[in-house]
Design an enzyme around this catalytic site. Sequence first.
Site: not given
Ligand code: DX5
Ligand code: ZN
Length: 220
Positions: A11, A36, A38, A40, A69, A71, A140, A175
Site C-alpha cells: 500500500s 495497493h 488508497d 480517500m 481501494h 474509500m 478491513m 488490509d
Molecule cells: C487504510 C488503508 C490501508 C492502509 C494500511 O484505510 O486502506 O490500505 O494503507 O496501512 P497499514 O499497513 O500501515 O495499516
Molecule cells: Zn487500503
Amino acid sequence: MTSGRVRIAASLLAADFAHLGDAVRAAERAGVDLLHIDVMDGQFVPPITMGAVVVDAVRRVSRLPLDVHLMVREPERQLEAFVGAGAASIAVHLEAVVHPHRTLAQLRRLGVQAGVALNPGTPPDACEWLVDVLDFVLVMTVDPGYAGQAFQPGVLPKIARIRRLVGDRCWIAVDGGISPKTAPLAVAAGADVVVAASAIFGAPDGVDAAVARLRTAVQG
Ligand code: DX5
Ligand code: ZN
C-alpha cells in the site's frame, strides 16, 4: 479465483510521496505482487489522498497490477476514471455504495476485477448475495482512513466466515495493521492477499528486508 499462493500488496499510503516513483520501483524490486492504492475523498473517511492521476502516474513506472481501494462516497461515479488510469482491480466499500450488485457488475464489464470492501463492523454475510459478481473481498482490519493503525483481531472470525461463504471463487484480501506478526493470523483465517503500508515503507531496514519478512511470515 484463488491461486493457492499468498500474495503481498504494497500500500503506497506509507510511501514517501515526494519520491513515489522510487518507492514503487523499490517495492517491485523487492518482489511484491500488487500495488495497493488508497483513494480517500475526505467524506467517507476524513483524509483526502490520491486520485486517478496518481494511478496513471504509477502505471507508467511499474508493471505490477494496480489494486485500487476506493474509500469514497458514491464510488460508482469514479469507476471509469480509475479503469482508464490503469487499475487492474477495484474495491468499493459496501457501506458507500447504494446498489452494490449493479456496481460490481459494471466493474466487470469495464474489464477489471471487482471487489467489495467491508469495514470491521460490517457483518460477513453482507457479501454473500454478491458472490456471482465478485472477484474479491477486501476485509478491513482497521477502521479505514489512515496507515499505521493497530490490527483488530476481532475481525479474524469474519475472514474465516467469508472464506466459508465464497469458497475458492473469490480472493480475500486483508488490509490494516498487517505485519509479520499479524499476517499469518489473517492467512490462517483464510486471507490470500495481505496488504501492508507501514510494515513495508516504514521499515527502518528498508523495503527489501520488510518484504522478505512478510513473505517468510505468510509462507508459514
Ligand atoms: C487504510 C488503508 C490501508 C492502509 C494500511 O484505510 O486502506 O490500505 O494503507 O496501512 P497499514 O499497513 O500501515 O495499516
Ligand atoms: Zn487500503
